[in-house]
Design an enzyme around this catalytic site. Structure first.
Site, PDB file in Angstrom:
ATOM      1  N   LYS A  74      15.251 -52.774 -33.322  1.00  0.00           N
ATOM      2  CA  LYS A  74      16.570 -52.309 -32.893  1.00  0.00           C
ATOM      3  C   LYS A  74      16.545 -50.793 -32.676  1.00  0.00           C
ATOM      4  CE  LYS A  74      21.352 -52.074 -34.434  1.00  0.00           C
ATOM      5  NZ  LYS A  74      22.369 -52.507 -35.389  1.00  0.00           N
ATOM      6  N   GLU A 108       6.751 -49.225 -39.781  1.00  0.00           N
ATOM      7  CA  GLU A 108       5.807 -50.351 -39.787  1.00  0.00           C
ATOM      8  C   GLU A 108       5.598 -50.889 -38.368  1.00  0.00           C
ATOM      9  OE1 GLU A 108       8.443 -49.940 -41.744  1.00  0.00           O
ATOM     10  OE2 GLU A 108       8.202 -50.947 -43.681  1.00  0.00           O
ATOM     11  N   GLY A 156      20.804 -55.875 -37.565  1.00  0.00           N
ATOM     12  CA  GLY A 156      19.421 -56.375 -37.524  1.00  0.00           C
ATOM     13  C   GLY A 156      19.298 -57.797 -38.038  1.00  0.00           C
ATOM     14  N   ARG A 157      19.913 -58.069 -39.187  1.00  0.00           N
ATOM     15  CA  ARG A 157      19.771 -59.407 -39.792  1.00  0.00           C
ATOM     16  C   ARG A 157      20.651 -60.452 -39.114  1.00  0.00           C
ATOM     17  NH1 ARG A 157      21.709 -55.556 -42.983  1.00  0.00           N
ATOM     18  NH2 ARG A 157      23.819 -55.683 -43.824  1.00  0.00           N
ATOM     19  N   GLU A 186      20.584 -58.324 -48.190  1.00  0.00           N
ATOM     20  CA  GLU A 186      20.791 -57.036 -47.533  1.00  0.00           C
ATOM     21  C   GLU A 186      22.287 -56.861 -47.207  1.00  0.00           C
ATOM     22  OE1 GLU A 186      17.477 -54.942 -45.104  1.00  0.00           O
ATOM     23  OE2 GLU A 186      18.882 -55.600 -43.580  1.00  0.00           O
ATOM     24  N   HIS A 235       7.495 -79.314 -57.864  1.00  0.00           N
ATOM     25  CA  HIS A 235       6.291 -79.247 -58.702  1.00  0.00           C
ATOM     26  C   HIS A 235       5.983 -77.816 -59.108  1.00  0.00           C
ATOM     27  CE1 HIS A 235       5.485 -83.491 -57.924  1.00  0.00           C
ATOM     28  NE2 HIS A 235       6.026 -83.224 -56.747  1.00  0.00           N
ATOM     29  N   LYS A 248      12.220 -45.369 -47.966  1.00  0.00           N
ATOM     30  CA  LYS A 248      11.625 -44.939 -46.691  1.00  0.00           C
ATOM     31  C   LYS A 248      11.380 -43.432 -46.714  1.00  0.00           C
ATOM     32  CE  LYS A 248      13.909 -48.271 -43.613  1.00  0.00           C
ATOM     33  NZ  LYS A 248      14.834 -48.409 -42.492  1.00  0.00           N
TER      34      LYS A 248
HETATM   35  O1  F6P Z   1      14.900 -51.350 -43.407  1.00  0.00           O
HETATM   36  C1  F6P Z   1      15.805 -52.364 -43.203  1.00  0.00           C
HETATM   37  C2  F6P Z   1      16.045 -52.577 -41.740  1.00  0.00           C
HETATM   38  O2  F6P Z   1      16.825 -51.565 -41.236  1.00  0.00           O
HETATM   39  C3  F6P Z   1      16.689 -53.931 -41.503  1.00  0.00           C
HETATM   40  O3  F6P Z   1      18.051 -53.918 -41.665  1.00  0.00           O
HETATM   41  C4  F6P Z   1      16.228 -54.229 -40.126  1.00  0.00           C
HETATM   42  O4  F6P Z   1      16.374 -55.575 -39.805  1.00  0.00           O
HETATM   43  C5  F6P Z   1      14.789 -53.788 -40.215  1.00  0.00           C
HETATM   44  O5  F6P Z   1      14.830 -52.627 -41.006  1.00  0.00           O
HETATM   45  C6  F6P Z   1      14.101 -53.514 -38.898  1.00  0.00           C
HETATM   46  O6  F6P Z   1      14.755 -52.531 -38.170  1.00  0.00           O
HETATM   47  P1  F6P Z   1      14.435 -52.297 -36.647  1.00  0.00           P
HETATM   48  O7  F6P Z   1      14.783 -53.538 -35.905  1.00  0.00           O
HETATM   49  O8  F6P Z   1      15.277 -51.127 -36.227  1.00  0.00           O
HETATM   50  O9  F6P Z   1      12.964 -51.995 -36.516  1.00  0.00           O
END
Ligand code: F6P
Length: 552
Positions: free
Chosen positions: A210, A216, A271-272, A357, A388, A516
């Site tokens: 987003k 990452e 995002g979620r 979240e 199990h 972060k």
């Molecule tokens: O760090 C949490 C977060 O902001 C989530 O809410 C989001 O889904 C994820 O990181 C990834 O964010 P992006 O889509 O901006 O890379």
């Protein structure tokens, strides 16, 4: 816009629920079922292809009436109207919350800041349709002219979990030529293991973020781009092998992806909550745009139900309210999600982000500290595997763990007796949790096995099940794009209802920021490009140890 609710724990319904809980103490689910043969019929409900049986929760008509009163007193319906209308209910970010607009039919109108967002929503869907059809038909070719066979989605959190979960769940609908891969972890192992399984000439990377600033995702995307260029020997190959999904066109262009190959969405999609947007591109690639639209339609049907059904006959309202009852009045600290469908094996992980979240918050929307518990821990694994592993604790442990059992009546893979056995186990577990096994029953059972005296007395307490453990069961005819869409929307709105009652902002996530920031500071200290700053003794000691022992 919603009015500021009075402090939750001071509301009349809250007090009445606490008193009612005390009055119910000692009542068991067994008794409630024995007293009322119509309990299942009264406490079950069907909408949007989902059937919910909530009769195995410790509640009565009075509980439900008080919970509905709590929803009224906390203004859940008002907040719901505000959300669907595009009001900026995510106040800390000054944003509307409109994932529901993403699944509305063409021709509907939803306004944000005076502008109808629906034409743009459907323009992106149409762009997705053209692109996914080109890839699926083989018209879209890689740099060397071969059709695409591998799709690698690079994203994390909401830009990973939703598409991964949905692609896994809808595998029976997948295109036979396309294999889906998901790289999220910044641990190089994740990328390396994925790249080892694909061929650069036939691989399409989707960089999904987003913000397009997530460390990452950008790290994985850069390494994937280096790998592709090294393999194909030409930087121009990126054009045919990389597309982006983002709200940030400037960063996408800076990365080197042509914005013609970018699929956009908007800041009013959290995002979620984003799998319905272009973040769902891997889903549309895998199952086709027609089935992706079915997923949207299933969610939309559930949206309509959530908007229109009265609170006491409203699936997400009921799930949310029962969750509040279990957490705030009966003391449950966690909630288990137990899909009896192997293809939903990533569903609990997806729900962890959606729920934790969203409602893992410690202050009200006005910034005051909560004096009650908010979001529970969400966890789970598919049945029968979990049986199990951890069900022992749910049956006989000291904690109360409410559970959702989720099962399709028909399977995509009818092999022999498998599905009958699966469903039998699903029903048996919720029955066992509800009924338990009394001392008298265990005694009779052990006697029948020939045990008596001290041997029987010694074993007896270990074999007693207290029962009275609440659960809900959600059935659907079959796991299809439409029923999956409805299921996900059901949980989205359940989370909404609970956040509204707890008076928290379910749509921000400031709690992920501190780690972060600190990681950015520690990174150069670990590789020696900067001397360690001031840390606590533990962190300083760990940094020193890693620096001393790490091989280049
Ligand atoms: O760090 C949490 C977060 O902001 C989530 O809410 C989001 O889904 C994820 O990181 C990834 O964010 P992006 O889509 O901006 O890379």
């Amino acid at each position: 816009m919603t009015t500021v609710a009075a402090a939750l724990t001071a509301l009349p319904a809250w007090h009445a629920l606490a008193a009612h809980r005390d009055a119910l103490a000692g009542t068991t689910l067994r008794e409630l079922f024995a007293r009322d043969p119509g309990r299942h019929a009264r406490y079950s409900l069907e909408a949007a292809g989902l059937f919910l049986d909530y009769s195995k929760n410790l509640l009565t008509d009075e509980t439900l009436a008080l919970l509905v009163q709590l929803a009224h007193e906390t203004g859940v319906e008002r907040l719901r109207t505000a959300m669907f209308a595009g009001e900026p209910i995510n106040r800390t970010e000054g944003r509307a919350v409109l994932h529901t607009a993403l699944r509305r039919p063409r021709g509907d109108a939803v306004f944000v800041d005076g502008a109808n967002v629906m034409p743009a929503v459907h323009a992106v869907l149409d762009h997705m349709a053209t692109f996914t059809e080109a890839v699926r038909s083989g018209d879209w070719r890689g740099h060397s002219g071969r059709p695409i066979e591998h799709i690698v989605n690079i994203g994390i959190g909401g830009s990973d979990l939703g598409p991964l979960m949905a692609c896994t769940a809808l595998a029976p609908y997948a295109h036979p030529r396309l294999t889906m891969h998901f790289v999220s972890n910044v641990d190089g192992t994740h990328l390396a293991e994925t790249l080892a399984r694909v061929d650069a000439e036939t691989t399409l990377f989707i960089v999904a973020s987003k913000t397009f600033t997530t460390q990452e995702t950008l790290t994985n995307a850069r390494s994937a781009r280096d790998w592709l260029i090294a393999r194909l020997g030409d930087a121009a190959a990126v054009a045919k092998h990389f597309v982006a999904v983002s709200t940030n066109a400037a960063e996408v262009a800076a990365f080197g992806i042509d914005t013609a190959n970018m699929f956009g969405f908007w800041d009013w999609v959290g995002g979620r909550y984003s799998l319905w947007s272009a973040i769902g591109l891997p889903i549309a690639l895998s199952v086709g745009i027609g089935q992706f639209r079915e997923l949207l339609a299933g969610a939309h049907a559930l949206d309509r139900h959530f908007e229109q059904a009265p609170a006491g006959r409203n699936l997400p309202m009921l799930l949310g309210l029962i969750g509040v009852w279990n957490a705030n009045f009966l003391g449950a600290g966690s909630h288990a999600v137990l899909p009896y469908d192997q293809s939903l094996h990533r569903f609990p992980a997806y729900l962890q982000q959606l729920d934790m979240e969203s409602n893992g918050k410690r202050v009200t929307r006005e910034g005051r500290a909560l004096d009650y518990t908010s979001g529970p821990l969400i966890w789970g694994e598919p049945g029968t595997n979990g049986q199990h592993a951890f069900y022992q604790l749910i049956h006989q442990g000291t904690r109360l763990v409410p559970a959702d059992f989720i099962a399709p009546i028909d399977t995509h893979h009818p092999i022999g007796r498998h599905h009958t056995l699966l469903l039998a186990n699903c029903l048996a577990q919720s029955e066992a949790l509800m009924r338990g096994k009394t001392e008298a029953e265990v005694r009779a059972e052990l006697s029948a096995q020939g045990l008596a005296g001290e041997a029987l007395e010694a074993l007896l307490p270990h074999k007693v099940f207290p029962g009275n453990r609440p659960s809900s069961t959600i059935l659907m005819q079959k796991l299809t794009p439409a029923t999956l869409g409805a299921l996900i929307a059901l949980y989205e709105h359940k989370v909404f209802v609970q956040g509204a009652i707890w008076n928290v902002n379910s749509f921000d996530q400031w709690g992920v920021e501190l780690g972060k920031q600190l990681a950015k500071a520690i990174e150069p200290e670990l590789d020696g490009s900067r001397e360690p700053g001031i840390h606590d003794a533990s962190t300083a000691g760990l940094i020193a140890r890693i620096r001393a022992l790490r091989h280049p």
